[in-house]
Design a protein around this motif. Structure first.
Motif, mmCIF file in Angstrom:
data_model
loop_
_atom_site.group_PDB
_atom_site.id
_atom_site.type_symbol
_atom_site.label_atom_id
_atom_site.label_comp_id
_atom_site.label_asym_id
_atom_site.label_seq_id
_atom_site.Cartn_x
_atom_site.Cartn_y
_atom_site.Cartn_z
ATOM 1 N N LYS A 6 0.831 -1.208 0.000
ATOM 2 C CA LYS A 6 0.000 0.000 0.000
ATOM 3 C C LYS A 6 0.868 1.262 0.000
ATOM 4 N N GLU A 7 1.920 1.258 0.804
ATOM 5 C CA GLU A 7 2.835 2.399 0.850
ATOM 6 C C GLU A 7 3.541 2.584 -0.498
ATOM 7 N N GLU A 11 3.384 5.836 -2.917
ATOM 8 C CA GLU A 11 4.579 6.541 -3.372
ATOM 9 C C GLU A 11 4.648 6.608 -4.893
ATOM 10 N N LYS A 12 4.262 5.532 -5.567
ATOM 11 C CA LYS A 12 4.262 5.548 -7.031
ATOM 12 C C LYS A 12 3.273 6.579 -7.556
ATOM 13 N N LEU A 13 2.098 6.645 -6.950
ATOM 14 C CA LEU A 13 1.113 7.640 -7.371
ATOM 15 C C LEU A 13 1.622 9.059 -7.124
ATOM 16 N N GLU A 72 -9.850 2.571 -6.456
ATOM 17 C CA GLU A 72 -9.716 1.140 -6.158
ATOM 18 C C GLU A 72 -8.397 0.852 -5.421
ATOM 19 N N ILE A 73 -7.332 1.485 -5.830
ATOM 20 C CA ILE A 73 -6.027 1.258 -5.199
ATOM 21 C C ILE A 73 -6.056 1.687 -3.739
#
Length: 76
Positions: A6-7, A11-13, A72-73
């Protein structure tokens, strides 16, 4: 301490958002060079990309908006 999934997704987003808002041409070029110079895609990933591209082209793969994907993510 390693990031959990999740982290990592968060971070990617954040990185994607940051890159999308960049206005510095030199920095954009450095990022582009990093991606093309130091990144090679394994054959199995190229094959998967080809498979998915064909599925999109022939209408057998469903898509969703980026906003729907983010919801959703982050609900996980």
């Amino acid at each position: 301490m390693p990031m959990n999934i999740k982290e990592m997704e968060h971070e990617k987003l954040n990185l994607i958002t940051w890159i999308a808002q960049l206005q510095d041409a030199k920095l954009i070029q450095k990022l582009k060079n990093f991606r093309t110079d130091n990144f090679s895609i394994p054959q199995w990933q190229k094959e998967e990309l080809d498979k998915r591209t064909k599925a999109l082209e022939n209408g057998t793969m469903k898509t969703r908006s980026w906003e729907e994907a983010k919801k959703e993510i982050f609900k996980k």
